[in-house]
Design a protein around this motif. Structure first.
Motif, PDB file in Angstrom:
ATOM      1  N   SER A  70     -44.822 -36.166 -42.015  1.00 36.22           N
ATOM      2  CA  SER A  70     -44.949 -35.538 -40.572  1.00 36.22           C
ATOM      3  C   SER A  70     -43.711 -35.254 -39.978  1.00 36.22           C
ATOM      4  CB  SER A  70     -45.326 -35.282 -39.136  1.00 36.22           C
ATOM      5  OG  SER A  70     -45.619 -36.675 -38.805  1.00 36.22           O
ATOM      6  N   LYS A 114     -42.000 -37.844 -37.865  1.00 38.50           N
ATOM      7  CA  LYS A 114     -42.199 -39.050 -36.805  1.00 38.50           C
ATOM      8  C   LYS A 114     -41.602 -40.198 -37.099  1.00 38.50           C
ATOM      9  CE  LYS A 114     -44.461 -36.166 -33.629  1.00 38.50           C
ATOM     10  NZ  LYS A 114     -43.452 -36.605 -32.994  1.00 38.50           N
ATOM     11  N   LYS A 144     -38.341 -33.399 -41.941  1.00 36.33           N
ATOM     12  CA  LYS A 144     -39.154 -34.394 -42.485  1.00 36.33           C
ATOM     13  C   LYS A 144     -39.010 -34.539 -43.024  1.00 36.33           C
ATOM     14  CE  LYS A 144     -42.878 -30.445 -42.438  1.00 36.33           C
ATOM     15  NZ  LYS A 144     -43.931 -29.937 -41.220  1.00 36.33           N
ATOM     16  N   ASP A 191     -37.669 -27.017 -42.700  1.00 33.95           N
ATOM     17  CA  ASP A 191     -39.328 -27.322 -42.067  1.00 33.95           C
ATOM     18  C   ASP A 191     -38.652 -28.049 -40.731  1.00 33.95           C
ATOM     19  OD1 ASP A 191     -40.211 -25.754 -43.650  1.00 33.95           O
ATOM     20  OD2 ASP A 191     -41.768 -27.193 -44.058  1.00 33.95           O
ATOM     21  N   GLU A 225     -42.587 -32.566 -36.135  1.00 30.39           N
ATOM     22  CA  GLU A 225     -43.637 -32.415 -35.856  1.00 30.39           C
ATOM     23  C   GLU A 225     -43.145 -31.981 -34.433  1.00 30.39           C
ATOM     24  OE1 GLU A 225     -47.709 -33.859 -37.427  1.00 30.39           O
ATOM     25  OE2 GLU A 225     -47.445 -34.269 -35.032  1.00 30.39           O
ATOM     26  N   GLY A 226     -43.932 -30.738 -33.311  1.00 28.79           N
ATOM     27  CA  GLY A 226     -42.927 -31.129 -32.321  1.00 28.79           C
ATOM     28  C   GLY A 226     -41.590 -30.507 -31.650  1.00 28.79           C
TER      29      GLY A 226
END
Lengths: 395, 395
Positions: free
Chosen positions: A249, A251, A195, B342, B345-346
């Motif tokens: 995040s 996404k 991310k 990092d 998400e997911g």
């Protein structure tokens, strides 16, 4: 919603002021649309020589050695002439500011130097002079080696922003060689499944000569799009298409205000974005990892002006005569075949890499110079005023 | 709906029989999913040496010179071991058939030859022997040149299918060099704005060594996906994601039965597919245009077996010692940085190019060999029977 202006200070002034509906959908045509818009709006046209001497004046005003100022002027004029407005006059104040702040050397006491070499390779230290000076030095060295050994591969450290990658490869092509160039850049692209922006837009350029001055000139970032396209969507208040950007995040997001990083070419993992990520890493290997410059996440960020860039770059020249006879015939045959393909429904022509730029140059030639939006001209006048030099003349 | 089976005769037998739900969404993980499925279903495991000698037996049965059969066996075992099942045992019958039909030379009277060379470059004629024999010859030549001149660049004509591009670049990497390889392939990809398959899936591989046997190994087609992934969607009766394929009018399609051509990496023009098209063209320049082999639309089609392939390929070796000291330290630093990012998400981990293959090899090592689906084993037994050679033993 104006977040992106905070992210990228000296960026794409021209593009931001154009308000071009539909340009995002144009892809290939994005180089031509602004020009047609500008000329139809009766914008100012600046002769290339006029722009060139203006850039030299500005750079000399902050202490840059004449030869170095001229190399930068060659590059910036070429960028705008080819339709890459984001990398031409639009970026002049960035170069001016870097030299003025002592972040880039004036070149008065510095030239690039060869650190190590073989008959076909070299490691160059740019000694922190202007990127186009480093790049020109390296490509000329690569060409010299290619004439002797069939190929020249030169990687450089201690360099600065080098503008459009195509400028260097065209230089090779004009001598009948294949040229390639690469640079690392500030972290903007997020590796697949991560991310955080970690690699740059790390461009790849290849120029290969065909017959009768025809050519293929590939010059592409390894991200799906440049940051400027996202800025433009933000300004228009329109969502971003798929495959462009991620939120914080990690996404995918279609909302410009949620932008936190660029997707690699290929977009998300499902549409093979890990290949674009791999290509960006390949470029970093040729640039930062081979040369020992800053690399990957250690390259200073786009808005950081209090440390030297120490960019890594790579330049390759290949003599087609070292391979099978008839290179330019085959090149032209492939180029012509692609251009003459039946088009998909709703399309009018198939292009090859470099065709949009070719058309832009032809249109400029018809106008007797490069057309600019009034905001760009206004900004150039203000810069001239600030530096106490004569502005350029507008037709 | 079974159209694709007509399109690609000897293709991805393993993949087609696996019925792996979710693999299309996996991307990076697509190498590992089938293995886990196969082992959980208690499929047969074949030791690498066992597979190797089986391949040699099959190829010798159709007249192939022993050394050539061994090179092919090395390649096919490596492909399956690395998890690229489409390019391993799955393709053996294609190589067998090509030699049997006289389309590929047995190598009894033929070896690749150097047509022209400089200290750093060479043009090689593969003389129509097996692709891996040509590729190995060229990469070894490139390595020899790189040791002397810092770089070796070899382009070849008169070659055949060379399997996974990574096999050649790993060969360079194992000698502490950077390796690159490229090949042109049968027309499957449709240039942006066109509707006819004109260029191949033209892969790019780069292997670069880090410390402690760690490495980056990029091995990617310049199309979004391989044809096998579309076959799989067809078989599952599921739509294709965006960015994969076009119908015969040149419009993007999500319906496998409408497939008429692959989209380049980047997908449609809007999501920058013209960059993937440009990259495929770059690969063609290095392969067919430099070497004088068949190129672009002139490469025989995937289902055409009545003419020689005359593929073009390119192999590069670069000695990192010709550049800045500490290459492997920097390479490992970048690799480690990316792996430790990092996750979005997911997601559970960030990978670098070559990591999925590394995991697959570790899993194979744990199993004491390569796991295969029963259909694949059945097919291999039938082939052994047809050729009158001993089949391989399954654990």
């Amino acid at each position: 919603m104006r977040l992106t202006l905070k992210l990228i200070t000296p960026y794409i002034r021209t593009l931001l002021t154009l308000q071009r509906p539909g340009v995002i959908q144009d892809g290939f045509a994005s180089i031509l649309t602004p020009l047609r818009k500008m000329t139809s709006q009766g914008q100012g046209v600046v002769a290339r020589e006029e722009l060139h001497s203006y850039v030299v004046r500005c750079m000399e005003a902050v202490g840059t050695k004449r030869g170095h100022a001229e190399a930068l002027a060659d590059l910036l004029v070429s960028a705008d002439y080819r339709g890459h407005y984001s990398h031409g006059l639009n970026r002049l104040d960035m170069y001016v500011n870097e030299v003025k702040a002592g972040m880039t050397s004036t070149g008065q006491d510095n030239e690039p130097t060869v650190v190590k070499e073989t008959i076909a390779t070299a490691l160059v230290d740019g000694n922190n002079v202007l990127g186009p000076v480093v790049g020109k030095f390296c490509m000329d060295l690569a060409l010299k080696k290619a004439k002797e050994a069939g190929i020249g591969w030169v990687s450089a450290r201690g360099s600065n922003h080098f503008g459009i990658a195509g400028w260097y490869t065209i230089r090779a092509m004009e001598q009948g060689m294949l040229g390639m160039s690469f640079t690392n850049t500030s972290p903007l692209m997020v590796p697949t499944r991560a991310k955080e922006p970690t690699l740059g837009t790390n461009p790849i350029s290849l120029a290969a000569p065909g017959n009768n001055n025809d050519a293929m000139v590939l010059d592409m970032a390894t991200t799906s799009v440049a940051l400027g396209k996202i800025e433009l969507q933000d300004r228009k208040g329109e969502p971003m298409p798929s495959g462009w950007a991620l939120d914080k995040s990690g996404k995918e997001t279609h909302e410009p205000s949620q932008y936190a990083g660029l997707l690699p070419l290929g977009g998300t993992e499902q549409s093979s974005g890990y290949k674009g990520y791999g290509l960006a890493m390949m470029v970093e290997v040729f640039c930062g990892i081979l040369s020992g410059s800053a690399f990957g996440p250690n390259v200073r960020s786009w808005k950081e002006f209090n440390k030297k860039a120490n960019l890594g770059q790579c330049f390759i020249a290949i003599d087609p005569n070292a391979f099978a006879d008839g290179f330019s015939d085959r090149m032209s045959s492939l180029i012509d075949h692609c251009r003459n393909l039946d088009t998909a429904e709703g399309e009018t022509e198939v292009l090859i890499p470099g065709d949009p730029e070719k058309k832009h140059m032809q249109e400029c030639d018809g106008l007797g110079g490069i057309p600019y939006h009034p905001n760009q001209i206004k900004f150039a006048n203000e810069l001239a005023d600030r530096l106490g030099v004569k502005p350029f003349e507008v037709k």
